[in-house]
Design a protein around this motif. Structure first.
Motif, PDB file in Angstrom:
ATOM      1  N   GLY A 354     -55.861  -9.427  67.367  1.00 41.26           N
ATOM      2  CA  GLY A 354     -54.889  -8.620  66.631  1.00 41.26           C
ATOM      3  C   GLY A 354     -53.648  -8.345  67.461  1.00 41.26           C
ATOM      4  N   HIS A 355     -52.521  -8.201  66.783  1.00 39.95           N
ATOM      5  CA  HIS A 355     -51.249  -7.930  67.462  1.00 39.95           C
ATOM      6  C   HIS A 355     -51.047  -6.414  67.533  1.00 39.95           C
ATOM      7  N   LEU A 356     -51.475  -5.825  68.617  1.00 43.09           N
ATOM      8  CA  LEU A 356     -51.405  -4.366  68.763  1.00 43.09           C
ATOM      9  C   LEU A 356     -50.188  -3.967  69.595  1.00 43.09           C
ATOM     10  N   PRO A 357     -49.645  -2.779  69.359  1.00 46.81           N
ATOM     11  CA  PRO A 357     -48.473  -2.334  70.125  1.00 46.81           C
ATOM     12  C   PRO A 357     -48.868  -1.862  71.520  1.00 46.81           C
ATOM     13  N   GLU A 358     -49.459  -2.769  72.324  1.00 45.45           N
ATOM     14  CA  GLU A 358     -49.903  -2.409  73.670  1.00 45.45           C
ATOM     15  C   GLU A 358     -48.707  -2.117  74.576  1.00 45.45           C
ATOM     16  N   PHE A 359     -47.623  -2.855  74.377  1.00 38.44           N
ATOM     17  CA  PHE A 359     -46.414  -2.657  75.155  1.00 38.44           C
ATOM     18  C   PHE A 359     -45.314  -2.146  74.219  1.00 38.44           C
ATOM     19  N   PRO A 360     -44.465  -1.225  74.692  1.00 37.20           N
ATOM     20  CA  PRO A 360     -43.443  -0.634  73.812  1.00 37.20           C
ATOM     21  C   PRO A 360     -42.421  -1.642  73.301  1.00 37.20           C
ATOM     22  N   ILE A 361     -42.075  -2.645  74.112  1.00 33.16           N
ATOM     23  CA  ILE A 361     -40.997  -3.563  73.731  1.00 33.16           C
ATOM     24  C   ILE A 361     -41.499  -5.004  73.612  1.00 33.16           C
ATOM     25  N   ALA A 362     -42.080  -5.518  74.688  1.00 34.38           N
ATOM     26  CA  ALA A 362     -42.457  -6.934  74.729  1.00 34.38           C
ATOM     27  C   ALA A 362     -43.751  -7.200  73.969  1.00 34.38           C
ATOM     28  N   ARG A 363     -43.942  -8.472  73.648  1.00 34.53           N
ATOM     29  CA  ARG A 363     -45.221  -8.924  73.094  1.00 34.53           C
ATOM     30  C   ARG A 363     -45.797  -9.948  74.046  1.00 34.53           C
ATOM     31  N   LEU A 364     -47.038  -9.717  74.451  1.00 33.93           N
ATOM     32  CA  LEU A 364     -47.650 -10.523  75.496  1.00 33.93           C
ATOM     33  C   LEU A 364     -47.658 -12.009  75.151  1.00 33.93           C
ATOM     34  N   GLU A 365     -47.991 -12.323  73.878  1.00 28.58           N
ATOM     35  CA  GLU A 365     -48.119 -13.733  73.511  1.00 28.58           C
ATOM     36  C   GLU A 365     -46.777 -14.454  73.457  1.00 28.58           C
ATOM     37  N   ILE A 366     -45.658 -13.693  73.416  1.00 28.39           N
ATOM     38  CA  ILE A 366     -44.326 -14.314  73.351  1.00 28.39           C
ATOM     39  C   ILE A 366     -43.584 -14.160  74.678  1.00 28.39           C
ATOM     40  N   ASP A 367     -43.683 -12.982  75.278  1.00 34.32           N
ATOM     41  CA  ASP A 367     -42.904 -12.661  76.479  1.00 34.32           C
ATOM     42  C   ASP A 367     -43.750 -12.673  77.748  1.00 34.32           C
ATOM     43  N   GLY A 368     -44.837 -13.441  77.716  1.00 34.19           N
ATOM     44  CA  GLY A 368     -45.763 -13.433  78.860  1.00 34.19           C
ATOM     45  C   GLY A 368     -45.145 -13.900  80.154  1.00 34.19           C
ATOM     46  N   ASN A 369     -44.072 -14.735  80.076  1.00 33.18           N
ATOM     47  CA  ASN A 369     -43.433 -15.224  81.305  1.00 33.18           C
ATOM     48  C   ASN A 369     -42.841 -14.077  82.119  1.00 33.18           C
ATOM     49  N   ILE A 370     -42.425 -12.988  81.443  1.00 33.20           N
ATOM     50  CA  ILE A 370     -41.891 -11.816  82.160  1.00 33.20           C
ATOM     51  C   ILE A 370     -42.990 -11.201  83.031  1.00 33.20           C
ATOM     52  N   LEU A 371     -44.195 -11.166  82.480  1.00 34.99           N
ATOM     53  CA  LEU A 371     -45.331 -10.625  83.233  1.00 34.99           C
ATOM     54  C   LEU A 371     -45.599 -11.460  84.477  1.00 34.99           C
ATOM     55  N   GLN A 372     -45.509 -12.791  84.337  1.00 28.45           N
ATOM     56  CA  GLN A 372     -45.719 -13.663  85.492  1.00 28.45           C
ATOM     57  C   GLN A 372     -44.668 -13.425  86.566  1.00 28.45           C
ATOM     58  N   GLU A 373     -43.396 -13.282  86.135  1.00 28.89           N
ATOM     59  CA  GLU A 373     -42.315 -13.045  87.094  1.00 28.89           C
ATOM     60  C   GLU A 373     -42.479 -11.693  87.783  1.00 28.89           C
ATOM     61  N   ALA A 374     -42.902 -10.674  87.001  1.00 30.13           N
ATOM     62  CA  ALA A 374     -43.112  -9.339  87.577  1.00 30.13           C
ATOM     63  C   ALA A 374     -44.265  -9.353  88.579  1.00 30.13           C
ATOM     64  N   HIS A 375     -45.308 -10.106  88.252  1.00 23.43           N
ATOM     65  CA  HIS A 375     -46.469 -10.217  89.142  1.00 23.43           C
ATOM     66  C   HIS A 375     -46.047 -10.843  90.477  1.00 23.43           C
ATOM     67  N   ALA A 376     -45.262 -11.941  90.389  1.00 24.68           N
ATOM     68  CA  ALA A 376     -44.795 -12.617  91.606  1.00 24.68           C
ATOM     69  C   ALA A 376     -43.876 -11.710  92.414  1.00 24.68           C
ATOM     70  N   ALA A 377     -43.006 -10.961  91.710  1.00 25.03           N
ATOM     71  CA  ALA A 377     -42.069 -10.054  92.395  1.00 25.03           C
ATOM     72  C   ALA A 377     -42.828  -8.934  93.111  1.00 25.03           C
ATOM     73  N   ALA A 378     -43.840  -8.402  92.458  1.00 23.79           N
ATOM     74  CA  ALA A 378     -44.639  -7.333  93.073  1.00 23.79           C
ATOM     75  C   ALA A 378     -45.334  -7.820  94.338  1.00 23.79           C
ATOM     76  N   LEU A 379     -45.851  -9.054  94.300  1.00 21.46           N
ATOM     77  CA  LEU A 379     -46.508  -9.609  95.494  1.00 21.46           C
ATOM     78  C   LEU A 379     -45.508  -9.791  96.632  1.00 21.46           C
ATOM     79  N   ARG A 380     -44.267 -10.217  96.295  1.00 17.98           N
ATOM     80  CA  ARG A 380     -43.234 -10.381  97.326  1.00 17.98           C
ATOM     81  C   ARG A 380     -42.871  -9.028  97.955  1.00 17.98           C
TER      82      ARG A 380
END
Length: 409
Positions: A354-380
């Motif tokens: 189901g498409h739940l409003p887990e995030f206020p703005i982004a949708r994981l299935e569409i904007d997942g690349n932002i999560l990957q970039e944030a993950h890499a940035a946090a590790l740096r």
């Protein structure tokens, strides 16, 4: 073996008894051929384990006399306690529910915190390790998209194996509508496969015919019709209501060639390895998930001969969804498509689609690349400054958002 050799315990949890028995037999065979001075004690615990034997196994786990346990959901029962569990493997982890995985994790950490006994095969635990959390290895042949994996398992190391095992041939997939013409083509292909010396799986969504869902083909109900259709070829039946020895016998007969067509429910989805099975036919395929169909397709193509997978849909409207499998055998691509179709569900709850409003703005299935970039940035950032002293503005922002975190109050 490294963990057991250090004097601790290992647990191996799988979703079905059939798979647990296969792992147990395989491990026992490996241990027989290993040149080690003291062979570790290995036990099998499932729902079919007799009560007396089950009590003895639980007692030996608690005292540390058993080094390694292989089992099903029985391992997360309240009365199962470990002496010094330090590694846990969950095979086919996608088959366990959210609550089941949570119970297993809580049991692991409870075991590590309450671990006051000496570990198995050891004079005593190294000092200061009483609160050591166990290592966890979660495995699945049905991948989830990396973006979703980062959200769910951001603190776990992820390894993706994208290639087929050596020697495996790609499986050709065909989609048919379940009308008279469609079934005639499917039966013709089955006959050609049988005449060429192959074996065929026929998978059904239900065991018995249902008045509520008359459109669904049933394994038991179709046995006589398929036997009549393919005279000269023996048919077998396998489903979840059968007793363990009946299941084993049905599989044994199929493996040895006593039966040529195995009518089954989705119990064969995992853990069944018959290399000379060359065709998979799934009835009412729209009733199965994409990941599930991908797993079923993986039951064939395990030998030297080219294999086929046929998906039979009840209606023309369900064909488009199934055509994704016809076009691709890449599990990661299919996982992304599945995420788009079903939605990610509730990341922190029990709802798994189901498409739940887990995030206020982004949708994981569409904007997942932002999560990957944030993950890499946090590790740096953490690599440059573990306590965030080099990033005062970020530290202030985080301390306001998370006032109880270790970064500041």
């Amino acid at each position: 073996m490294e963990v057991i050799g250090s004097g601790y315990q290992a647990a191996f949890m799988v979703p079905t008894e059939l798979l647990a028995v296969q792992h147990y037999e395989h491990l026992c065979e490996l241990l027989e051929n290993m040149e080690v001075q003291a062979k570790p004690s290995v036990a099998l615990l499932t729902g079919s384990t007799p009560s007396k034997k089950s009590r003895m196994i639980r007692k030996d786990l608690q005292t540390g006399d058993i080094s390694m346990i292989i089992g099903t959901h029985s391992l997360i029962a309240d009365n199962v306690e470990f002496s010094a569990l330090r590694i846990a493997v969950v095979d086919e982890q996608h088959r366990f529910g959210v609550i089941q995985r949570g119970r297993f994790n809580s049991k692991l950490y409870t075991a590590s915190v309450n671990s006051t006994m000496a570990p198995a095969n050891s004079d005593g635990p190294p000092k200061g390790d009483g609160y050591m959390a166990p290592h966890i290895l979660a495995m699945s042949a049905t991948p989830i998209p990396r973006t979703l994996a980062l959200a769910l398992y951001g603190d776990m190391s992820l390894t993706q194996i994208t290639d087929l095992p050596p020697g495996r041939l790609p499986v050709e997939t065909y989609i048919f509508e379940g009308n008279d013409n469609g079934f005639e083509e499917v039966y013709t292909m089955m006959l050609e496969e049988l005449e060429a010396g192959g074996k065929v799986y026929l998978v059904y969504p239900v065991i018995e015919q249902s008045e509520q869902l008359p459109q669904l083909r049933a394994a038991s109900a179709d046995l006589e019709a398929i036997s009549h259709k393919f005279q000269g070829y023996r048919c077998g039946l396998l489903h979840g209501r059968m007793k363990s020895d009946e299941k084993d016998e049905a599989l044994r007969r199929f493996k040895t060639g006593d039966t040529h067509i195995l009518l089954s429910t989705q119990v064969i989805e995992i853990g069944v390895d018959v290399p000379d099975a060359t065709m998979m036919v799934v009835m009412n395929a729209e009733r199965f998930g994409i990941a599930q169909l991908h797993q079923l397709r993986g039951r064939v193509g395990r030998g030297v001969r080219k294999s086929k997978c046929i998906l039979v849909a009840s209606t023309a409207s369900s064909l488009n969804r199934l055509k994704v499998l016809e076009k691709s055998s890449d599990g990661f691509h299919l996982a992304n498509i599945d995420l788009l179709l079903r939605g990610p569900g509730d990341l922190l709850g029990k709802k798994q689609s189901g498409h739940l409003p887990e995030f206020p703005i982004a949708r994981l299935e569409i904007d997942g690349n932002i999560l990957q970039e944030a993950h890499a940035a946090a590790l740096r950032v953490l690599g440059d400054s573990h306590d965030l002293d080099k990033f005062p503005a970020l530290k202030i922002e985080l301390s306001m958002r998370q006032p109880l975190c270790l970064l500041g109050d």
